[in-house]
Design a protein around this motif. Structure first.
Motif, short mmCIF file in Angstrom:
data_model
loop_
_atom_site.label_atom_id
_atom_site.label_comp_id
_atom_site.label_asym_id
_atom_site.label_seq_id
_atom_site.Cartn_x
_atom_site.Cartn_y
_atom_site.Cartn_z
N ALA A 277 3.11 -5.20 -7.58
CA ALA A 277 4.47 -5.25 -7.07
C ALA A 277 4.51 -5.47 -5.57
O ALA A 277 3.70 -4.91 -4.83
CB ALA A 277 5.21 -3.96 -7.42
N ASN A 278 5.45 -6.29 -5.12
CA ASN A 278 5.65 -6.49 -3.69
C ASN A 278 6.63 -5.49 -3.10
O ASN A 278 6.56 -5.16 -1.92
CB ASN A 278 6.15 -7.91 -3.42
CG ASN A 278 5.08 -8.95 -3.68
OD1 ASN A 278 3.96 -8.83 -3.19
ND2 ASN A 278 5.41 -9.97 -4.46
N LYS A 279 7.58 -5.02 -3.93
CA LYS A 279 8.56 -4.06 -3.43
C LYS A 279 8.97 -3.11 -4.56
O LYS A 279 9.24 -3.53 -5.67
CB LYS A 279 9.80 -4.76 -2.88
CG LYS A 279 10.84 -3.78 -2.29
CD LYS A 279 12.12 -4.48 -1.86
CE LYS A 279 11.96 -5.23 -0.57
NZ LYS A 279 13.28 -5.73 -0.08
N LEU A 280 9.01 -1.83 -4.22
CA LEU A 280 9.50 -0.78 -5.12
C LEU A 280 10.71 -0.13 -4.47
O LEU A 280 10.66 0.28 -3.31
CB LEU A 280 8.41 0.27 -5.34
CG LEU A 280 8.82 1.60 -5.98
CD1 LEU A 280 9.25 1.41 -7.42
CD2 LEU A 280 7.67 2.61 -5.90
N VAL A 281 11.80 -0.06 -5.21
CA VAL A 281 13.01 0.63 -4.74
C VAL A 281 13.10 1.96 -5.47
O VAL A 281 13.03 2.01 -6.71
CB VAL A 281 14.27 -0.21 -5.00
CG1 VAL A 281 15.52 0.60 -4.63
CG2 VAL A 281 14.24 -1.50 -4.20
N ILE A 282 13.24 3.04 -4.71
CA ILE A 282 13.36 4.37 -5.29
C ILE A 282 14.75 4.92 -4.98
O ILE A 282 15.13 5.07 -3.83
CB ILE A 282 12.29 5.33 -4.72
CG1 ILE A 282 10.89 4.78 -5.04
CG2 ILE A 282 12.45 6.73 -5.29
CD1 ILE A 282 9.76 5.61 -4.47
N MET A 283 15.50 5.21 -6.05
CA MET A 283 16.85 5.75 -5.93
C MET A 283 16.80 7.26 -6.20
O MET A 283 16.11 7.72 -7.09
CB MET A 283 17.78 5.07 -6.94
CG MET A 283 17.79 3.56 -6.84
SD MET A 283 18.70 2.77 -8.20
CE MET A 283 20.38 3.24 -7.79
N GLU B 205 -8.64 3.82 2.01
CA GLU B 205 -7.91 5.09 2.11
C GLU B 205 -7.42 5.56 0.75
O GLU B 205 -7.45 6.75 0.44
CB GLU B 205 -6.74 4.96 3.09
CG GLU B 205 -7.17 4.81 4.54
CD GLU B 205 -8.10 5.93 4.99
OE1 GLU B 205 -7.77 7.11 4.74
OE2 GLU B 205 -9.16 5.63 5.58
N LEU B 206 -6.96 4.62 -0.08
CA LEU B 206 -6.53 4.99 -1.42
C LEU B 206 -7.72 5.43 -2.27
O LEU B 206 -7.61 6.34 -3.10
CB LEU B 206 -5.81 3.80 -2.09
CG LEU B 206 -4.39 3.53 -1.58
CD1 LEU B 206 -3.92 2.16 -2.03
CD2 LEU B 206 -3.44 4.61 -2.07
N GLN B 207 -8.86 4.80 -2.06
CA GLN B 207 -10.07 5.20 -2.77
C GLN B 207 -10.40 6.67 -2.46
O GLN B 207 -10.72 7.45 -3.36
CB GLN B 207 -11.24 4.30 -2.37
CG GLN B 207 -12.56 4.69 -3.02
CD GLN B 207 -13.73 3.90 -2.47
OE1 GLN B 207 -13.54 2.85 -1.84
NE2 GLN B 207 -14.94 4.37 -2.69
N GLN C 156 0.82 -1.21 0.00
CA GLN C 156 0.00 0.00 0.00
C GLN C 156 0.85 1.26 0.00
O GLN C 156 0.46 2.29 -0.55
CB GLN C 156 -0.97 0.03 1.18
CG GLN C 156 -1.94 1.22 1.12
CD GLN C 156 -3.17 1.01 1.97
OE1 GLN C 156 -3.60 -0.10 2.19
NE2 GLN C 156 -3.74 2.11 2.44
N GLU C 157 2.06 1.21 0.60
CA GLU C 157 2.97 2.36 0.57
C GLU C 157 3.30 2.75 -0.87
O GLU C 157 3.45 3.93 -1.19
CB GLU C 157 4.28 2.03 1.30
CG GLU C 157 4.17 1.87 2.79
CD GLU C 157 5.50 1.49 3.40
OE1 GLU C 157 5.82 2.03 4.47
OE2 GLU C 157 6.22 0.67 2.80
N ILE C 158 3.43 1.75 -1.74
CA ILE C 158 3.78 2.01 -3.13
C ILE C 158 2.69 2.83 -3.80
O ILE C 158 2.95 3.84 -4.45
CB ILE C 158 3.99 0.67 -3.89
CG1 ILE C 158 5.15 -0.12 -3.27
CG2 ILE C 158 4.25 0.93 -5.37
CD1 ILE C 158 5.34 -1.51 -3.87
N LEU C 159 1.46 2.39 -3.65
CA LEU C 159 0.34 3.09 -4.26
C LEU C 159 0.11 4.44 -3.60
O LEU C 159 -0.26 5.42 -4.26
CB LEU C 159 -0.93 2.24 -4.17
CG LEU C 159 -0.97 1.03 -5.10
CD1 LEU C 159 -2.03 0.04 -4.67
CD2 LEU C 159 -1.22 1.49 -6.54
N ASP C 160 0.33 4.52 -2.31
CA ASP C 160 0.13 5.76 -1.59
C ASP C 160 1.02 6.87 -2.13
O ASP C 160 0.64 8.04 -2.16
CB ASP C 160 0.40 5.55 -0.10
CG ASP C 160 -0.10 6.70 0.75
OD1 ASP C 160 -1.32 6.94 0.75
OD2 ASP C 160 0.73 7.36 1.40
#
Length: 330
Positions: A198-204, A248-250, A147-151
């Motif tokens: 996705a299960n994990k997103l890495v942001i550089m 919450e995303l809705q 949910q952090e990814i979509l948030d």
């Protein structure tokens, strides 16, 4: 490990910029690339440029097709991609020489499904070559899950998550997903579904993508009716979150949607576009029809008053009010 990365480059009316884009991909320090150039019926010399590059590098595959738009070109590349990972580069942009090496290393090291880097906006006149500048890949990395990814689509605390061109994806994320043909704001219509998978997103933090600002591009042009695809995107998003129980995303998608609808009414009144009156009336009616949905999240007193105005006033009076307000601003 030396997995193959498929690179899809949709090409249309960019003969001035295309060589720099292709050269930046060919000159990557990571070499195991499948480069798919999709000539989307470009009327200039783009097709010839693509063919000439294919003659000098066997990693390049060229697709020539009738014009179908950016999404259709991306989908054409997706269908023949054979890499384990995939990337989409816009043909008027270019990338740092370490772009794929650094993104892939982060992908493997952190067992991620998507890796994202920062980007720098450049202009046609800037002339500053950033392709080989020193990059510190040890800049801050952020790891987001579910949910952090979509948030992050709505707060953008960690960069621009909605676009696809600053990312490396696992190809299997696209198993049942394509870009919507004939639409602009195609990323907003698509990316949320990829992020959900996705299960994990890495942001550089490091900025390795160079995003050209030009007035003749799709997003650089003035307001037109295609920009209303953004409303469709957020309408689809809140329904998607509703179906998957992400309340919450809705609410966040609905808040963005409501703001877009009201803002679009203002913009359509200001700009001289085809069928302006019809579009204004449809937007006002759309807002009236969705009032009950918009009320699913808390609002300010100002927004409550605006909603009541829409609820009780007929469409033609609301339209006149908008026109009067815009006239006064001038």
């Amino acid at each position: 490990m030396n997995p193959k990365i498929s690179v899809v480059v949709p090409v249309y009316k960019v003969e001035r910029y295309l060589p720099k884009c292709i050269d930046s991909i060919l000159n990557q320090t990571y070499r195991n690339l499948e480069i798919i150039l999709v000539n989307d019926g470009s009327p200039d010399y783009c097709g010839t440029i693509c063919n000439k590059y294919a003659e000098i590098d066997e990693r390049i595959c060229v697709i020539h097709k009738e014009n179908g738009g950016l999404s259709d070109a991306r989908n054409a590349g997706l269908r023949i991609a054979t890499g384990r990972y995939i990337s989409f580069i816009d043909s008027d942009d270019y990338i740092h020489s370490e772009f794929y090496r650094y993104l892939l290393e982060a992908m493997i090291e952190h067992k991620a499904d998507i890796v994202q880097c920062g980007y720098t906006k450049v202009t046609e006149e800037s002339g500053h070559d950033l392709i080989n500048e020193s990059i510190d890949k040890l800049d801050t990395c952020v790891f987001l899950k579910k949910q952090e990814i979509l948030d992050n689509l709505y707060n953008q605390n960690y960069g621009d998550t909605v676009v696809v061109w600053n990312k490396l994806f696992k190809l299997n994320l696209f198993q049942d997903i394509e870009f919507p043909k004939g639409k602009v704001h195609e990323d907003e219509l698509t990316t949320y579904k990829l992020l959900y998978q996705a299960n994990k997103l890495v942001i550089m933090d490091c900025k390795m993508y160079y995003y050209l600002q030009r007035t003749s591009s799709i997003m650089g042009a003035g307001f037109n009716h295609q920009r209303l695809n953004q409303i469709e995107a957020y309408n689809n998003q809140w329904q998607f979150y509703h179906e998957h129980g992400l309340i919450e995303l809705q609410k966040k998608a609905l808040r963005r949607l409501e703001s877009l609808v009201r803002g679009s009414i203002n913009r359509v009144i200001i700009y001289d576009i085809d069928n302006r009156d019809v579009i204004i009336n449809k937007l006002i009616q759309y807002y009236k029809d969705h009032l009950q949905v918009f009320e699913k999240y808390p609002i300010s007193m100002k927004t409550k008053l605006i909603r009541n105005l829409y609820r009780f006033m007929p469409v033609f009076l609301i339209r006149r009010l908008y026109i009067a307000l815009n006239f006064r601003r001038k």
